[in-house]
Every structure is written in C-alpha cells, then in structure tokens.
Design a protein around this motif. Structure first.
Motif, PDB file in Angstrom:
ATOM      1  N   LEU A  93       0.715  -1.058  -0.255  1.00  0.00           N
ATOM      2  CA  LEU A  93      -0.204  -0.065  -0.339  1.00  0.00           C
ATOM      3  C   LEU A  93       0.752   1.120   0.151  1.00  0.00           C
ATOM      4  O   LEU A  93       0.330   2.526   0.083  1.00  0.00           O
ATOM      5  CB  LEU A  93      -1.053  -0.193   0.695  1.00  0.00           C
ATOM      6  N   ALA A  94       1.884   1.127  -0.229  1.00  0.00           N
ATOM      7  CA  ALA A  94       3.324   2.205   0.454  1.00  0.00           C
ATOM      8  C   ALA A  94       2.890   3.279  -1.364  1.00  0.00           C
ATOM      9  O   ALA A  94       2.652   4.466  -0.916  1.00  0.00           O
ATOM     10  CB  ALA A  94       4.488   1.457  -0.294  1.00  0.00           C
ATOM     11  N   ALA A  95       2.841   2.953  -2.111  1.00  0.00           N
ATOM     12  CA  ALA A  95       1.910   3.850  -3.151  1.00  0.00           C
ATOM     13  C   ALA A  95       0.676   4.084  -3.347  1.00  0.00           C
ATOM     14  O   ALA A  95       0.043   5.122  -4.299  1.00  0.00           O
ATOM     15  CB  ALA A  95       2.254   2.533  -4.623  1.00  0.00           C
ATOM     16  N   TYR A  96       0.435   3.615  -2.898  1.00  0.00           N
ATOM     17  CA  TYR A  96      -1.350   4.730  -2.356  1.00  0.00           C
ATOM     18  C   TYR A  96      -1.724   5.730  -1.241  1.00  0.00           C
ATOM     19  O   TYR A  96      -2.767   6.306  -0.570  1.00  0.00           O
ATOM     20  CB  TYR A  96      -2.723   3.669  -2.222  1.00  0.00           C
ATOM     21  N   THR A  97      -0.268   6.143  -0.669  1.00  0.00           N
ATOM     22  CA  THR A  97      -0.550   7.238   0.456  1.00  0.00           C
ATOM     23  C   THR A  97      -1.099   8.658  -0.019  1.00  0.00           C
ATOM     24  O   THR A  97      -0.729   9.019  -1.452  1.00  0.00           O
ATOM     25  CB  THR A  97       0.877   7.446   1.392  1.00  0.00           C
ATOM     26  N   GLY A  98      -1.163   8.950   0.986  1.00  0.00           N
ATOM     27  CA  GLY A  98      -1.774  10.519  -0.239  1.00  0.00           C
ATOM     28  C   GLY A  98      -3.708  10.046  -0.127  1.00  0.00           C
ATOM     29  O   GLY A  98      -4.281   9.205   0.443  1.00  0.00           O
ATOM     30  N   TRP A  99      -4.162  11.494  -1.248  1.00  0.00           N
ATOM     31  CA  TRP A  99      -5.894  11.303  -1.537  1.00  0.00           C
ATOM     32  C   TRP A  99      -5.580   9.833  -2.087  1.00  0.00           C
ATOM     33  O   TRP A  99      -5.505   9.250  -3.251  1.00  0.00           O
ATOM     34  CB  TRP A  99      -6.367  12.437  -1.660  1.00  0.00           C
ATOM     35  N   GLN A 100      -6.926   9.503  -1.959  1.00  0.00           N
ATOM     36  CA  GLN A 100      -7.716   7.722  -2.918  1.00  0.00           C
ATOM     37  C   GLN A 100      -9.416   8.253  -2.325  1.00  0.00           C
ATOM     38  O   GLN A 100      -9.672   8.864  -1.836  1.00  0.00           O
ATOM     39  CB  GLN A 100      -7.622   7.233  -1.989  1.00  0.00           C
ATOM     40  N   LYS A 101      -9.619   7.755  -3.231  1.00  0.00           N
ATOM     41  CA  LYS A 101     -11.392   7.495  -3.814  1.00  0.00           C
ATOM     42  C   LYS A 101     -11.648   5.700  -3.337  1.00  0.00           C
ATOM     43  O   LYS A 101     -10.693   5.114  -3.869  1.00  0.00           O
ATOM     44  CB  LYS A 101     -11.550   7.711  -5.199  1.00  0.00           C
ATOM     45  N   ARG A 102     -12.528   5.902  -2.452  1.00  0.00           N
ATOM     46  CA  ARG A 102     -13.464   4.683  -2.507  1.00  0.00           C
ATOM     47  C   ARG A 102     -13.737   3.798  -3.413  1.00  0.00           C
ATOM     48  O   ARG A 102     -14.305   4.669  -4.604  1.00  0.00           O
ATOM     49  CB  ARG A 102     -13.853   4.042  -1.193  1.00  0.00           C
ATOM     50  N   PHE A 103     -13.700   2.340  -4.029  1.00  0.00           N
ATOM     51  CA  PHE A 103     -14.289   2.158  -5.587  1.00  0.00           C
ATOM     52  C   PHE A 103     -15.745   2.165  -4.730  1.00  0.00           C
ATOM     53  O   PHE A 103     -16.695   2.143  -5.986  1.00  0.00           O
ATOM     54  CB  PHE A 103     -13.569   0.341  -4.614  1.00  0.00           C
ATOM     55  N   CYS A 104     -16.630   2.020  -3.658  1.00  0.00           N
ATOM     56  CA  CYS A 104     -17.808   2.017  -3.904  1.00  0.00           C
ATOM     57  C   CYS A 104     -18.570   2.791  -3.452  1.00  0.00           C
ATOM     58  O   CYS A 104     -19.747   2.349  -4.466  1.00  0.00           O
ATOM     59  CB  CYS A 104     -18.174   0.654  -1.765  1.00  0.00           C
ATOM     60  N   ASP A 105     -18.399   3.573  -3.358  1.00  0.00           N
ATOM     61  CA  ASP A 105     -18.620   5.259  -3.811  1.00  0.00           C
ATOM     62  C   ASP A 105     -18.295   7.122  -4.145  1.00  0.00           C
ATOM     63  O   ASP A 105     -18.054   7.313  -3.398  1.00  0.00           O
ATOM     64  CB  ASP A 105     -19.384   5.440  -2.636  1.00  0.00           C
ATOM     65  N   GLU A 106     -17.102   6.601  -4.496  1.00  0.00           N
ATOM     66  CA  GLU A 106     -16.317   7.654  -5.037  1.00  0.00           C
ATOM     67  C   GLU A 106     -15.507   8.521  -3.844  1.00  0.00           C
ATOM     68  O   GLU A 106     -14.981   8.944  -3.855  1.00  0.00           O
ATOM     69  CB  GLU A 106     -16.770   8.198  -5.507  1.00  0.00           C
ATOM     70  N   GLU A 107     -16.243   7.972  -2.797  1.00  0.00           N
ATOM     71  CA  GLU A 107     -15.783   8.838  -1.633  1.00  0.00           C
ATOM     72  C   GLU A 107     -14.500   9.332  -1.119  1.00  0.00           C
ATOM     73  O   GLU A 107     -13.266   8.252  -1.101  1.00  0.00           O
ATOM     74  CB  GLU A 107     -16.508   8.823   0.130  1.00  0.00           C
ATOM     75  N   VAL A 108     -14.004  10.502  -1.328  1.00  0.00           N
ATOM     76  CA  VAL A 108     -12.507  10.769  -1.265  1.00  0.00           C
ATOM     77  C   VAL A 108     -11.850  10.402   0.438  1.00  0.00           C
ATOM     78  O   VAL A 108     -12.956  10.829   1.623  1.00  0.00           O
ATOM     79  CB  VAL A 108     -12.606  12.062  -1.645  1.00  0.00           C
ATOM     80  N   PHE A 109     -10.314   9.457   0.793  1.00  0.00           N
ATOM     81  CA  PHE A 109      -9.802  10.216   1.934  1.00  0.00           C
ATOM     82  C   PHE A 109      -8.917   9.826   2.559  1.00  0.00           C
ATOM     83  O   PHE A 109      -7.963   9.739   0.739  1.00  0.00           O
ATOM     84  CB  PHE A 109     -10.447   8.156   2.904  1.00  0.00           C
ATOM     85  N   GLU A 110      -7.934  10.301   3.335  1.00  0.00           N
ATOM     86  CA  GLU A 110      -6.310  10.722   3.101  1.00  0.00           C
ATOM     87  C   GLU A 110      -5.695   8.843   3.610  1.00  0.00           C
ATOM     88  O   GLU A 110      -6.401   8.872   5.172  1.00  0.00           O
ATOM     89  CB  GLU A 110      -6.481  11.300   3.633  1.00  0.00           C
ATOM     90  N   PHE A 111      -5.016   8.398   3.253  1.00  0.00           N
ATOM     91  CA  PHE A 111      -4.453   7.854   3.291  1.00  0.00           C
ATOM     92  C   PHE A 111      -3.114   7.128   3.616  1.00  0.00           C
ATOM     93  O   PHE A 111      -2.033   7.998   3.003  1.00  0.00           O
ATOM     94  CB  PHE A 111      -4.224   5.995   2.228  1.00  0.00           C
ATOM     95  N   LYS A 112      -2.812   8.037   4.905  1.00  0.00           N
ATOM     96  CA  LYS A 112      -1.753   8.852   6.049  1.00  0.00           C
ATOM     97  C   LYS A 112       0.034   8.091   5.515  1.00  0.00           C
ATOM     98  O   LYS A 112      -0.503   7.121   6.046  1.00  0.00           O
ATOM     99  CB  LYS A 112      -1.548   9.593   7.128  1.00  0.00           C
ATOM    100  N   PRO A 113       0.889   8.722   5.877  1.00  0.00           N
ATOM    101  CA  PRO A 113       2.238   7.067   5.488  1.00  0.00           C
ATOM    102  C   PRO A 113       2.460   6.796   7.228  1.00  0.00           C
ATOM    103  O   PRO A 113       2.706   5.455   7.024  1.00  0.00           O
ATOM    104  CB  PRO A 113       3.514   7.919   5.434  1.00  0.00           C
ATOM    105  N   VAL A 114       1.927   7.232   7.970  1.00  0.00           N
ATOM    106  CA  VAL A 114       1.628   6.660   9.694  1.00  0.00           C
ATOM    107  C   VAL A 114       1.312   5.453   9.295  1.00  0.00           C
ATOM    108  O   VAL A 114       1.188   4.676   9.915  1.00  0.00           O
ATOM    109  CB  VAL A 114       1.647   7.827  10.688  1.00  0.00           C
ATOM    110  N   TYR A 115      -0.076   5.436   8.331  1.00  0.00           N
ATOM    111  CA  TYR A 115      -1.235   3.996   8.583  1.00  0.00           C
ATOM    112  C   TYR A 115       0.515   2.831   8.411  1.00  0.00           C
ATOM    113  O   TYR A 115      -0.467   1.994   8.273  1.00  0.00           O
ATOM    114  CB  TYR A 115      -1.603   4.640   7.555  1.00  0.00           C
TER     115      TYR A 115
END
Length: 182
Positions: A93-115
C-alpha cells in the motif's frame, strides 16, 4: 445460525459484492460488514468494539481485511476465512499514500504514511487462529504465493486463474459454511 464479521479491503466498503453474497447465503442478520476508517488503529478499534458487543463465530477478510482478520483471529483465537489476503500491506500500500477514492462510492479519504507504520507494527504470525485461505493465482494485486507460504500450516485452497476481487466466491460458500460449522 453462525455470525460472521466481514472485513473489507483497502478503499472498499462494507456493502460490497462479497458482503452482499455472504448476507444472501447466510442471512442478512448473520453478517456484519462495517465500513472501516482508513487508519489501521481506528479500523481495528471499530472491529474490536463489534467483537465485544456481538458473538462472532468467524471472521471473513478480503485483501487488507484478511490482514486485519489475522490480527483479530490471533488475539482472540478465532476462525478466519481469508480471501487473497495481504501479508505485507505496509509494502503493497506504500504507493497509495495520499488522497484516494473508495471503489464503492467514490468517497475521498486520505491514506497517511503513518498508516504504513501502524500496519507494520501490527504484524503477527498466524499460529493461534484457525484459517481457511482462498487464493487465486491470477491475483493481479498481491502475490498469492506469499500468503500460501505464510499460512502453509492451515487449510489453503489455490484456484488457478481468477483475480484479486475473487469474483467467484459463490462457488466456495458451502466450503465456507463447513469451515465455520466444524
């Protein structure tokens, strides 16, 4: 009837194809499928709240949800069914840090490096829980052989072909039911 806690994967939702299939087969009242927050610590806290308030007979986790299911199955010595589980999500998931959209409903969320750090810190070996792994060699996201190797002392089924979404889960529902009820 058995109660199942379904744990979805990264950027997915509780109400997806797999949870709907499980609800159709086992009954909507017998499958709990929450939307998880992006933080691993918060996701596990929510899942543990559910486990504290409801008798759950089996966890079913897909991808990142399989990683979470392993953590919980080890802590509570539970049964878990893992569908193409992530074994090293802090890497995949390292390549996915930053702002993402959920597949199911397009809701935007942040996946932080600390995760990623949280995910690595939570790593555990699958030796106290009881596992059924359903893997597909055609998984285009994760290397099925890594999960096959990590869980090799448990029941592992590899279907050749397929994909990361494990779209033919319906073909395995009777096996899932037998594993839950044994």
């Amino acid at each position: 009837m058995s109660k199942i806690l379904y744990i979805h994967g990264f950027a997915s939702c509780g109400e997806g194809n797999k949870s709907l299939l499980l609800k159709s087969y086992f009954g909507a009242d017998n499958v709990i499928a929450p939307d998880l927050p992006p933080s691993p610590i918060d996701a596990l806290a929510l899942l543990e709240e559910i486990l504290a308030s409801t008798k759950i007979d089996c966890l079913v986790g897909s991808s990142l949800g399989g990683y979470y299911a392993t953590i919980l199955a080890e802590k509570y010595r539970m049964k878990a069914i893992l569908l193409n589980p992530s074994t090293r999500p802090w890497e995949t998931l390292a390549a996915y840090t930053g702002w993402q959209k959920r597949f199911c409903d397009e809701e935007v969320f942040e996946f932080k490096p600390v995760y990623l750090e949280q995910l690595k810190m939570l790593q555990t070996a699958p030796d106290k829980g009881s596992y059924l792994l359903l893997l597909q060699s055609g998984d285009e996201v994760l290397d099925y052989a890594k999960a096959q190797s990590l869980y090799n002392t448990h029941k592992v089924i590899v279907q050749y072909g397929g994909n990361h979404r494990f779209e033919n889960l319906d073909e395995y529902l009777s096996m899932v039911e037998k594993f839950i009820n044994k």
